[in-house]
Structures are given as structure tokens and as C-alpha cells.
Design an enzyme around this catalytic site. Structure first.
Site, PDB file in Angstrom:
ATOM      1  N   HIS A  37       0.841  -1.204   0.000  1.00 31.07           N
ATOM      2  CA  HIS A  37       0.000   0.000   0.000  1.00 31.07           C
ATOM      3  C   HIS A  37       0.873   1.250   0.000  1.00 31.07           C
ATOM      4  CE1 HIS A  37      -2.793  -2.853   2.308  1.00 31.07           C
ATOM      5  NE2 HIS A  37      -3.542  -2.489   1.274  1.00 31.07           N
ATOM      6  N   GLN A  61     -17.973  -6.386  -1.583  1.00 32.48           N
ATOM      7  CA  GLN A  61     -17.016  -7.186  -2.357  1.00 32.48           C
ATOM      8  C   GLN A  61     -16.638  -8.495  -1.668  1.00 32.48           C
ATOM      9  OE1 GLN A  61     -14.054  -3.884  -2.214  1.00 32.48           O
ATOM     10  NE2 GLN A  61     -12.554  -5.536  -2.128  1.00 32.48           N
ATOM     11  N   GLY A 150      -2.686  -1.565  -7.372  1.00 35.06           N
ATOM     12  CA  GLY A 150      -1.584  -2.521  -7.415  1.00 35.06           C
ATOM     13  C   GLY A 150      -1.722  -3.524  -8.550  1.00 35.06           C
ATOM     14  N   GLN A 151      -0.583  -3.862  -9.162  1.00 35.81           N
ATOM     15  CA  GLN A 151      -0.584  -4.887 -10.214  1.00 35.81           C
ATOM     16  C   GLN A 151      -0.775  -6.282  -9.633  1.00 35.81           C
ATOM     17  OE1 GLN A 151       3.114  -4.141 -12.272  1.00 35.81           O
ATOM     18  NE2 GLN A 151       2.339  -2.263 -13.211  1.00 35.81           N
ATOM     19  N   ASP A 153      -3.238  -7.280  -8.012  1.00 35.71           N
ATOM     20  CA  ASP A 153      -4.619  -7.632  -8.334  1.00 35.71           C
ATOM     21  C   ASP A 153      -4.849  -7.323  -9.813  1.00 35.71           C
ATOM     22  OD1 ASP A 153      -5.729  -8.255  -5.525  1.00 35.71           O
ATOM     23  OD2 ASP A 153      -4.617  -6.400  -5.259  1.00 35.71           O
TER      24      ASP A 153
HETATM   25  P1  AMP Z   1      -6.438  -3.817  -0.471  1.00 36.19           P
HETATM   26  O1  AMP Z   1      -6.287  -2.983   0.757  1.00 36.19           O
HETATM   27  O2  AMP Z   1      -5.942  -5.212  -0.316  1.00 36.19           O
HETATM   28  O3  AMP Z   1      -7.821  -3.713  -1.064  1.00 36.19           O
HETATM   29  O4  AMP Z   1      -5.464  -3.164  -1.557  1.00 36.19           O
HETATM   30  C1  AMP Z   1      -5.513  -1.795  -1.861  1.00 36.19           C
HETATM   31  C2  AMP Z   1      -4.614  -1.543  -3.049  1.00 36.19           C
HETATM   32  O5  AMP Z   1      -3.287  -1.938  -2.738  1.00 36.19           O
HETATM   33  C3  AMP Z   1      -5.033  -2.345  -4.300  1.00 36.19           C
HETATM   34  O6  AMP Z   1      -4.877  -1.510  -5.447  1.00 36.19           O
HETATM   35  C4  AMP Z   1      -4.046  -3.483  -4.312  1.00 36.19           C
HETATM   36  O7  AMP Z   1      -3.782  -3.991  -5.601  1.00 36.19           O
HETATM   37  C5  AMP Z   1      -2.803  -2.785  -3.759  1.00 36.19           C
HETATM   38  N1  AMP Z   1      -1.853  -3.757  -3.200  1.00 36.19           N
HETATM   39  C6  AMP Z   1      -2.137  -4.759  -2.323  1.00 36.19           C
HETATM   40  N2  AMP Z   1      -1.030  -5.482  -2.083  1.00 36.19           N
HETATM   41  C7  AMP Z   1      -0.041  -4.949  -2.848  1.00 36.19           C
HETATM   42  C8  AMP Z   1       1.349  -5.258  -3.044  1.00 36.19           C
HETATM   43  N3  AMP Z   1       1.940  -6.281  -2.417  1.00 36.19           N
HETATM   44  N4  AMP Z   1       2.073  -4.488  -3.894  1.00 36.19           N
HETATM   45  C9  AMP Z   1       1.475  -3.442  -4.542  1.00 36.19           C
HETATM   46  N5  AMP Z   1       0.183  -3.097  -4.396  1.00 36.19           N
HETATM   47  C10 AMP Z   1      -0.567  -3.838  -3.558  1.00 36.19           C
END
Ligand code: AMP
Length: 283
Positions: A37, A61, A150-151, A153
Site C-alpha cells: 500500500h 465485495q 496494485g498490479q 490484483d
Molecule cells: P487492499 O487494501 O488489499 O484492497 O489493496 C488496496 C490496493 O493496494 C489495491 O490496489 C491493491 O492492488 C494494492 N496492493 C495490495 N497489495 C499490494 C502489493 N503487495 N504491492 C502493490 N500493491 C498492492
């Protein structure tokens, strides 16, 4: 850093910034922040005058039986990290701020036919409708110039780009590379569910995706043999795989032998932790 729970006050701040001709970068998250993040935030900080981060565990979701109630919530530590990272505004809405009629009575949802029931969508009923709907709402409130995702996802990033393009939303979507632990495991808020015994195994998912990408690079086009061998390997290691698939980067359609830009996508459960990852290939 200013914190906001409700939409009108955040909109007023955004209007003030607009009056000053500031560019706005936005990073949506579900909190329990880690370095993945924080790399999105660093990218936003580097490219925009003002940075907004949202933390919202979005109920729509999560499918029935998933970890919505148990999803890790570490708001105090998250706030400290965001202050250190120079974030200007934190948006911490409650469910009623984003779903004015309540979740059960919400009738307007964003859905992308086809892809919403493929790959992760095939295993998480309604997941992408929930993601796209909440991202759309957040974009309507914050109206950022740039949206950082993030890539890790890959399917989510692809589908948000598609929504932005088809709904003519005036925002540039920036994909940020996956931030990994030293052994290759993609950082994720859900990694804290891993038991001590499972943690060393968890990086095998990425290793297996990378070994498929090497074979593809060497010209192997027997996609289903590669996918099936990977599924067996994961099972032998104690994972319960959801899918391993080779797709085209450009449109996420099933790969064909003549395709050059591919992505190997995978999702698997290890104990109660669902891991997802991908490896891109240009050959
Ligand atoms: P989340 O809080 O899991 O919904 O993720 C929020 C954002 O952080 C999303 O755009 C994810 O793709 C990104 N994200 C989660 N883990 C990673 C990571 N290890 N590296 C880069 N981006 C990430």
C-alpha cells in the site's frame, strides 16, 4: 493529515484544492496497511500535488462465508504510517456514507459482463461488482486526476481500467508493481492469517507462476499442460488451488500460441488464507 468520515467535508476540501489548481492522486485501500500500500502512496506522492487515501472494508465485495467480519483492522497504525508518508487527506467512511440506502437496499451496481465471473470472479460471487461499484463511488467523491492500484490484483486493475474507459471517467489509472517479501511472497493484509508452518510454503505460488512464465518465454505453448502441472504441484504442497491460467495481457482473453504479451494468473488457499498473484511475460 486531515481525516474525513463524511462526503460533504471531503468534497469541500477537494473543491478548495481544485481552486488552487492542485492535482490530486487517490489510493483506495481496505486498510491494515503494508509496504505494498505504501508504495502506491509513494507513487501518488511523487506524481500529484495532493494525495488522498481511503480506508474502507467494503462489504459488497465479500461473498457469503468470506472474511468480512474478521478482516484485519489496524486503524491507529495505519494513520501513523500515512502521516509519515505525507498523505494530505484520509477518507474513513462508514457504510452509510457510501451506501446511502444501506447495502441490502442498494440497487445501482457497476458490473462488467463476462470477466466478473471469470478467474477470481468464478470463485468470489459478486466480488468484482462490489469492487467496481465502490471504486466508482470513491471516484465520484474525490474526482482525482490519478488513481493508483496494485498490479498484484491484475484482474481488478484491468477491470477498473475498463470501467473508467467505458464510463468515460476522467481519471488516469496507474498500475504499481507488486511489492514482495524477501522470498517473493506478494505482500497482502491477509498474509497475517498464515500459520508459522504455512508461511515458508506461501511463496511457492509465485515461484510456480514464475516457472510457467519461464517456460512461456522459451516458446512453450501448451498452456493447459503448464496450468495442470502447476495445479498438481500446488496440491502436493498442501494448497487448495482456485485456478492457474495463462491469459493475454491486452484483453485478458485465453492465451493463443501467437500471443506475445501474456500474464500467468493464480489463486490458491493455504489453510484459511487465500493468496493471489501473477507473473507477466513478454516474449
Ligand atoms: P487492499 O487494501 O488489499 O484492497 O489493496 C488496496 C490496493 O493496494 C489495491 O490496489 C491493491 O492492488 C494494492 N496492493 C495490495 N497489495 C499490494 C502489493 N503487495 N504491492 C502493490 N500493491 C498492492
Amino acid at each position: 493529515m486531515q481525516s474525513f468520515e463524511h462526503v460533504p467535508a471531503l468534497r469541500a476540501l477537494v473543491a478548495e484544492w481544485r481552486g488552487q489548481n492542485k492535482t490530486i492522486g487517490f489510493v483506495p485501500t481496505m486498510g491494515s496497511l503494508h509496504n505494498g500500500h505504501r508504495s502506491l502512496v509513494a507513487n501518488a506522492r511523487a506524481r500529484c500535488d495532493r494525495v488522498v487515501v481511503s480506508i474502507f472494508v467494503n462489504p459488497t465485495q465479500f461473498s457469503a462465508g468470506e472474511d468480512f467480519e474478521d478482516y484485519p483492522r489496524t486503524i491507529d497504525a495505519d494513520k501513523l504510517a500515512l502521516v509519515v508518508d505525507g498523505v494530505d487527506a484520509l477518507f474513513l467512511p462508514k457504510v452509510k456514507d457510501l451506501y446511502p440506502r444501506g447495502v441490502d437496499n442498494a440497487t445501482t451496481m457497476v458490473s462488467i459482463a463476462g470477466l466478473n465471473s471469470e478467474l477470481c470472479g468464478a470463485h468470489r460471487d459478486g466480488h468484482f461488482d462490489g469492487v467496481l461499484t465502490v471504486v466508482n463511488k470513491l471516484l465520484n467523491i474525490i474526482t482525482p486526476d490519478m488513481l493508483f492500484l496494485g498490479q498484484k490484483d491484475f484482474q481488478q486493475l484491468y477491470m477498473v481500467k475498463q470501467m473508467v474507459s467505458e464510463l468515460l471517467i476522467p481519471v488516469e489509472v496507474i498500475g504499481v508493481p507488486t511489492y514482495r517479501e524477501a522470498d517473493g511472497l506478494a505482500m497482502s493484509s491477509r498474509n497475517q492469517y498464515l500459520t508459522e508452518a504455512d508461511r515458508p510454503k506461501a511463496s511457492s505460488l509465485y515461484n510456480i507462476l514464475c516457472s510457467i512464465s519461464e517456460s512461456l518465454n522459451q516458446g512453450n505453448n501448451d498452456f493447459s499442460a503448464l496450468e495442470n502441472a502447476a495445479l498438481s504441484k500446488l496440491q502436493n504442497l498442501g494448497f487448495v488451488p482456485d485456478y492457474i491460467e495463462v491469459r493475454r495481457q491486452q484483453d485478458m482473453a485465453k492465451a493463443k500460441a501467437e500471443d506475445k504479451e501474456l500474464v500467468v494468473l493464480g489463486a490458491a488457499k493455504l489453510g484459511k488464507t487465500r493468496l493471489i498473484d501473477n507473473a507477466e511475460v513478454s516474449r
